[in-house]
Design a protein around this motif. Structure first.
Motif, mmCIF file in Angstrom:
data_model
loop_
_atom_site.group_PDB
_atom_site.id
_atom_site.type_symbol
_atom_site.label_atom_id
_atom_site.label_comp_id
_atom_site.label_asym_id
_atom_site.label_seq_id
_atom_site.Cartn_x
_atom_site.Cartn_y
_atom_site.Cartn_z
ATOM 1 N N THR A 251 -57.546 21.573 81.663
ATOM 2 C CA THR A 251 -56.561 22.648 81.675
ATOM 3 C C THR A 251 -55.758 22.604 82.963
ATOM 4 O OG1 THR A 251 -57.973 24.061 80.314
ATOM 5 C CG2 THR A 251 -56.224 25.148 81.532
ATOM 6 N N ALA A 252 -54.461 22.862 82.839
ATOM 7 C CA ALA A 252 -53.578 22.958 84.002
ATOM 8 C C ALA A 252 -52.452 23.918 83.680
ATOM 9 C CB ALA A 252 -53.017 21.591 84.378
ATOM 10 N N ALA A 253 -51.787 24.386 84.712
ATOM 11 C CA ALA A 253 -50.679 25.315 84.509
ATOM 12 C C ALA A 253 -49.517 24.643 83.789
ATOM 13 C CB ALA A 253 -50.212 25.872 85.855
ATOM 14 N N GLN A 254 -49.301 23.346 84.056
ATOM 15 C CA GLN A 254 -48.189 22.619 83.452
ATOM 16 C C GLN A 254 -48.632 21.204 83.078
ATOM 17 O OE1 GLN A 254 -45.660 23.484 86.973
ATOM 18 N NE2 GLN A 254 -44.131 24.224 85.509
ATOM 19 N N VAL A 255 -47.949 20.641 82.082
ATOM 20 C CA VAL A 255 -48.287 19.316 81.584
ATOM 21 C C VAL A 255 -47.010 18.494 81.434
ATOM 22 C CG1 VAL A 255 -49.108 18.027 79.550
ATOM 23 C CG2 VAL A 255 -50.417 19.983 80.403
ATOM 24 N N VAL A 256 -47.083 17.230 81.797
ATOM 25 C CA VAL A 256 -45.991 16.279 81.563
ATOM 26 C C VAL A 256 -46.475 15.260 80.541
ATOM 27 C CG1 VAL A 256 -44.473 14.535 82.582
ATOM 28 C CG2 VAL A 256 -45.142 16.548 83.918
ATOM 29 N N LEU A 257 -45.753 15.140 79.446
ATOM 30 C CA LEU A 257 -46.110 14.184 78.406
ATOM 31 C C LEU A 257 -45.269 12.922 78.599
ATOM 32 C CD1 LEU A 257 -47.572 13.289 75.899
ATOM 33 C CD2 LEU A 257 -46.009 14.682 74.516
ATOM 34 N N ALA A 258 -45.897 11.874 79.116
ATOM 35 C CA ALA A 258 -45.227 10.608 79.407
ATOM 36 C C ALA A 258 -46.104 9.458 78.938
ATOM 37 C CB ALA A 258 -44.940 10.493 80.901
ATOM 38 N N ALA A 259 -46.556 9.559 77.698
ATOM 39 C CA ALA A 259 -47.517 8.599 77.150
ATOM 40 C C ALA A 259 -46.842 7.472 76.389
ATOM 41 C CB ALA A 259 -48.516 9.321 76.255
ATOM 42 N N GLY A 260 -45.585 7.208 76.678
ATOM 43 C CA GLY A 260 -44.899 6.082 76.072
ATOM 44 C C GLY A 260 -44.872 6.146 74.565
ATOM 45 N N ALA A 261 -45.216 5.046 73.923
ATOM 46 C CA ALA A 261 -45.105 4.924 72.469
ATOM 47 C C ALA A 261 -46.074 5.828 71.719
ATOM 48 C CB ALA A 261 -45.328 3.465 72.064
#
Length: 420
Positions: A251-261
């Protein structure tokens, strides 16, 4: 699985993806004073970031989706080893994406995409050297330029509208005669009668080593990189929970989705339907002494490049729209290598290592950068196609701005994840 305590508490931001885009974003956010952790299904530089051509192609402002590609596509698609192909087993599944791609090839759509792409390229170029200094990797940057070559007057003339577009955006280049090309790059076949050299084309010594250096820097500054596969996202009022394969949660306050394909599969868990496809790229990396390569060479009519890396000579490129599940077709690597032998007669083709990787591609050739529809606590940053390395520093700047409440340095409307 749990995050260890960082400084005085758990991570403020979780970045999904340890490729060049995800790690660049993690470092940019870390530099803003936030506690950051990265989660990746395989670990740093395990995907497309390891096997790309190593170029910062800031002058490559023209989208793949264009009228020119439509003219070439019928011929290319009939060649299973050509520059653009769709395996028959995948043709039906990719049909909706291809329809969107076709729509994005209209002149008006291409004009809009070119303006947006140019803006992201300009930002990425401006951010690159400060980012390299920040991360201690400036010694890996090269400025060898790029030589685009053409077989005959007709192919050269067909390229001129694209060069005019670059002129309109202030990009420097020089058209070359065969003698000038030979002086720049000895050993090039005489079949190439015209060429264009772009001096502002940068590259990195080796993309995998660069990405691993970013991972080392991130860890040295207190960041954590966890090896785990994210199954879904669960947004809450004050935080976002990542449910991992196996049942563990982060768990975190914010998430970055940068998982490519793989990003669209995770985005689907919060209701996003983003038409991400996979440009499966192939290459062969030969020993460093396989050829005396002075500059990166682009064989545009054949859809591949030859790059000089610190670790060898890389021959690769082309686009196979084949998804994530089909087995690799290394005959594509072999076909490019055979052509490279003909185009550079002195090239020694032995001792190479083959590779295939997934390049995440959206139908209008622009990445998805911006908040998720379901919650502003999730920021999407994926879909850069074959320009992930090129646009990594600019994307990192935008992500850091969004996560810290700053106005982004670029109008994100053309990159909205919801534009489809």
């Amino acid at each position: 699985m749990q995050l260890s305590q960082q400084q005085d508490g758990p991570a403020d931001v979780l970045v999904i993806g340890a490729g060049v885009v995800g790690l660049s974003a993690a470092l940019a956010v870390q530099a803003r004073g936030l506690r950051v952790a990265v989660v990746d299904r395989e670990g740093p530089a395990a995907g497309a970031s390891a096997g790309n051509a190593g170029a910062f192609a800031f002058t490559d402002i023209l989208p793949l989706a264009s009228p020119g590609i439509l003219r070439k596509a019928p011929k290319w698609l009939l060649d299973p080893l050509g520059p653009l192909t769709v395996p028959p087993a995948y043709a039906l599944k990719i049909a909706p994406w291809m329809f969107r791609f076709w729509r994005a090839c209209s002149p008006a759509a291409v004009a809009r995409s070119t303006v947006a792409q140019t803006g992201l390229m300009d930002l990425s170029k401006a951010e690159l050297e400060p980012f390299l200094r920040l991360t201690g990797t400036e010694g890996m940057l090269r400025r060898d330029g790029n030589l685009q070559v053409y077989e005959g007057t007709a192919e050269f003339k067909a390229s001129l509208p694209g060069w005019q577009a670059r002129t309109d955006h202030g990009i420097e280049f020089h058209h070359m005669t065969p003698a000038e090309m030979a002086d720049l790059q000895p050993g090039l076949s005489s079949r190439f009668t015209h060429g264009t050299f772009t001096p502002g084309w940068y590259s990195i010594a080796d993309p995998k080593l660069y990405t691993l250096a970013l991972a080392d820097r991130f860890r040295a500054q207190g960041g954590q990189i966890l090896t785990a596969e994210v199954a879904s996202l669960e947004p809450g009022e004050a935080a976002v929970t990542l449910r991992l394969k196996g049942g563990a949660r982060l768990t975190a306050a914010q998430v970055v989705l940068a998982a490519g394909a793989f990003s669209h599969r995770i985005a689907r868990s919060i209701g996003e339907k983003i038409p991400l496809e996979t440009e499966r790229g192939y290459n062969t990396t030969l020993p460093a002494d396989a050829f005396d390569l002075r500059t990166q060479i682009t064989f545009g009519g054949h859809g591949f490049v030859i790059s000089r890396l610190s670790t060898g000579i890389r021959v690769g490129g082309a686009v196979e729209l084949g998804g994530l599940e089909l087995a690799p077709n290394y005959k594509r690597s072999e076909a490019m290598l055979k052509k490279a032998q003909a185009f550079l007669p002195g090239l020694r083709p032995t001792g190479g290592v083959q590779w295939m990787g997934f390049r995440p591609s959206l139908p209008d050739s622009l990445p998805a950068i911006g908040p998720a529809r379901a919650t502003p606590r999730v920021i999407h940053a994926f879909g850069h196609g074959h320009l992930g390395l090129t646009q990594s520093a600019g994307t990192a700047r935008i992500v850091a701005d969004l996560l810290t409440g700053q106005r982004p340095a670029l109008d994100l409307t053309p990159f909205s994840p919801q534009r489809f």
